[in-house]
Enzyme design. Sequence first.
Site, PDB file in Angstrom:
ATOM      1  N   SER A 127       8.118  -3.562  -0.710  1.00  0.00           N
ATOM      2  CA  SER A 127       7.304  -4.048  -1.834  1.00  0.00           C
ATOM      3  C   SER A 127       7.513  -5.518  -2.148  1.00  0.00           C
ATOM      4  O   SER A 127       7.806  -5.883  -3.275  1.00  0.00           O
ATOM      5  CB  SER A 127       7.625  -3.242  -3.092  1.00  0.00           C
ATOM      6  OG  SER A 127       7.466  -1.875  -2.858  1.00  0.00           O
ATOM      7  N   ALA A 164       0.830  -1.210   0.000  1.00  0.00           N
ATOM      8  CA  ALA A 164       0.000   0.000   0.000  1.00  0.00           C
ATOM      9  C   ALA A 164       0.861   1.255   0.000  1.00  0.00           C
ATOM     10  O   ALA A 164       0.658   2.177  -0.794  1.00  0.00           O
ATOM     11  CB  ALA A 164      -0.933  -0.017   1.210  1.00  0.00           C
ATOM     12  N   CYS A 183       2.123 -12.702   0.338  1.00  0.00           N
ATOM     13  CA  CYS A 183       1.349 -13.916   0.053  1.00  0.00           C
ATOM     14  C   CYS A 183       2.219 -15.031  -0.506  1.00  0.00           C
ATOM     15  O   CYS A 183       1.779 -16.182  -0.589  1.00  0.00           O
ATOM     16  CB  CYS A 183       0.224 -13.618  -0.929  1.00  0.00           C
ATOM     17  SG  CYS A 183      -0.852 -12.305  -0.378  1.00  0.00           S
ATOM     18  N   ALA A 201       6.118  -9.688  -1.854  1.00  0.00           N
ATOM     19  CA  ALA A 201       4.859 -10.429  -1.928  1.00  0.00           C
ATOM     20  C   ALA A 201       4.673 -11.252  -0.672  1.00  0.00           C
ATOM     21  O   ALA A 201       5.103 -12.398  -0.590  1.00  0.00           O
ATOM     22  CB  ALA A 201       4.856 -11.321  -3.164  1.00  0.00           C
TER      23      ALA A 201
END
Lengths: 450, 450
Positions: free
Chosen positions: A41, A14, A45, A43
């Site tokens: 930045s 975000a 997930c 990932a």
Amino acid sequence: MKRERIVIVGGDAAGMSAASQVRRLLPEAEVIAFERTTHTSYALCGLPYLVAGLVTEPSRLVARTPEAHRRAGIDLRLRSEVTGLDLDRHEVVVWDAEARREYRQAFDRLVLATGARPRTLAVPGRDLHGIFTLHSLDDALALAAWLEQVRPRTAVVVGGGYVGIEVAEAFVARGLATTLVEGTSQVLPMLDADMAGLVQRALEEAGVRLVTGAPVVGFEARGGRIAAVVTTNGTFEGEVAVVGIGVEPNSELARDAGLELGDRNAIHVDERCRTSAPSVWAAGDCADAYHRILGRSVYFPLGTTANKQGRVCGLDLAGRPARFPGIVGTAITRFAETEIARTGLTEREARAAGFEVTVGSVRSTTRSGYFPGATWMTVKVVADARSGRLLGAQIVGGPGSGKRIDTVATALTAGMTLEEFIYLDLAYAPPFSPVWDPVVVAARKLAREV
Amino acid sequence: MKRERIVIVGGDAAGMSAASQVRRLLPEAEVIAFERTTHTSYALCGLPYLVAGLVTEPSRLVARTPEAHRRAGIDLRLRSEVTGLDLDRHEVVVWDAEARREYRQAFDRLVLATGARPRTLAVPGRDLHGIFTLHSLDDALALAAWLEQVRPRTAVVVGGGYVGIEVAEAFVARGLATTLVEGTSQVLPMLDADMAGLVQRALEEAGVRLVTGAPVVGFEARGGRIAAVVTTNGTFEGEVAVVGIGVEPNSELARDAGLELGDRNAIHVDERCRTSAPSVWAAGDCADAYHRILGRSVYFPLGTTANKQGRVCGLDLAGRPARFPGIVGTAITRFAETEIARTGLTEREARAAGFEVTVGSVRSTTRSGYFPGATWMTVKVVADARSGRLLGAQIVGGPGSGKRIDTVATALTAGMTLEEFIYLDLAYAPPFSPVWDPVVVAARKLAREV
């Protein structure tokens, strides 16, 4: 004229999405971003798949490095934790862990993108070596290192949510004898019990020992390391444990500054990601989001929402007419070959929200039944019994089933009724679907009843 | 009271869907269905995979056998071709090929579900042994038998539409040296040239010799069998050929009875599948369908539409309030591992329809780029330049890309703008998608421009 200074707190999805938009659209502004760790930045997930060994290079999870952000003109300050927010003076208090000093940084406008943190267990032994959470790249690297060095043969996963299911896949893939303990009566509380049951079967068929209704009361040690997890429903051996029992928003800065909090103490934002304070925006896992089916804001932290909110936040800071219209509660994961997806409301959620619901389930196939590679998929559709309006769907099935939830998510967003949904012009050919897509077959069962 | 007699002409998807609904909902009615062949309710779209050997049992393509329909109470008459329609007397003329006799059958209400037939080439040699079309189970069985008996080593596919692409996959899978000749400048005219180019590359990489701009002018024979296809652009060897140059509706019965025909001579129907004659319905590949983006009825024959129209037709006959709201032009196929899908209007179609268009293409991946099994996919999105309304999309890519077209098809049906589309709450996890779904990334490129 003084150069405008925009400060971003948090260097992940975000925050850096917002920073990038501002950087691109307001070339005159100064953009300062504070990040507590040394990573930006990445990932989040993807972490379980790093543990599984499916992703072998941690750097591949990094969408944009600190250097790339700096090259783009963002004043990115790593190992810098924002510990206070002074709205009167328009300053944040920063702890620079590198220089070991605290300083104040003035801002004209501020973005809070402080993310979430894993919930922890308040039980004896919770700090033993070998007990991990999985919420940051550092967490994943520490767990991977433990697995390499200690070479455990038994593992415990505490919590049957998305992270728990994904870590269970990772442990099974690494050949660990794995026990999953879950405090409630089912895994994946974001599914109805009947659908969660299909996932439970897949877990057990893969050799996971599944223990539900088993809140953790402590951990047992051997040689200073975890040896077992103790639940109200038995003690289970584990030389390594991952605790994945949900997250909570990092909203203390906002709370202490008097900003309005919402569902589960998330920072309340409007569709432009503005908080209750005039010069403060928020986005991502620290913030809430408007739920289009429920008609109110909820805490439903996901990477995909974080990216969208970050984009809208940055566009709004730059004076562009962006609006985040909200979520419909879509989520997807898998356990090995079993895909799991949901959108909208489950039957239980819909009833709790006061809807009079009608539900339909169907077991079908991902491809035409006669086509090689066709596997099973079960779809459950929930609709409003009075109006016939779609309220949600859940899918559990083999490869190729999960992403079909997007069709329902799109229909939900459009406010479609079952009758509109069942005549959608969806793609059919034998390698891709039965002639009536399984999501439509489930809806058809309901359409007869409404 | 006299028992109502409902007559169905055509025993495949549309006809038997209608028959089944009527049978279920009007237990008092007499339901008679005439079918020219000996097969009912089979998956026409599965025929290329029977030829490929991926489907080994022809019977598996049959969704419902004649016996099953009869057990359900339908008076099904096989090898019975309806050759005339007398609207004044409410009778059809039937040729019973078994008994070799013609008779008249009275009806109260009639459903025309006569399907389509393959277009043929008016060139010398077109009737040679070894030249096939692929539009019926008998066609497929004849072709499969030829391949087994003659064991050709070279093959020609005439026409680069869906059937041509699928037959090329089948021939390559069977080890045949395959040439595909196409009269126009590209394969798959239902795609824009840039997207068709991606399919052409896949064909060539799989070893298919692709010859475009090559209308067929004849076939050469050797020993009474096909030996080569002659085009304006060269002569190409082929010991077997499949001609797949499109279909045309079997609408002569309707035309001769004075029913209104529409686009490409398809029988014109309304949203209840009613024709211009009061007691006659039509559905499936012999009929047109309302195109929701074009705002007019078109001929776009597909199995999925046939099933939906058949259902609506049956429900309407039974007095149920069903409406077929129309199509948006969705279609999908594959060539081996390359998936191909479209919905709405292509750029060319949109311009031809008078839209001022804006287009965006993106090459992305089916999963997060770092995730094992991630493959390429290219998405092209077409939107109205003035309103920002989505008009269509095309996808060409690896496994897992094609069915994403459903998201766009659903958004098109809802009349969404690019701005609404890009914030859809689509499912994201690394095994399933990049954090921004490729279809959204393509739309985002456009959203900036509108």
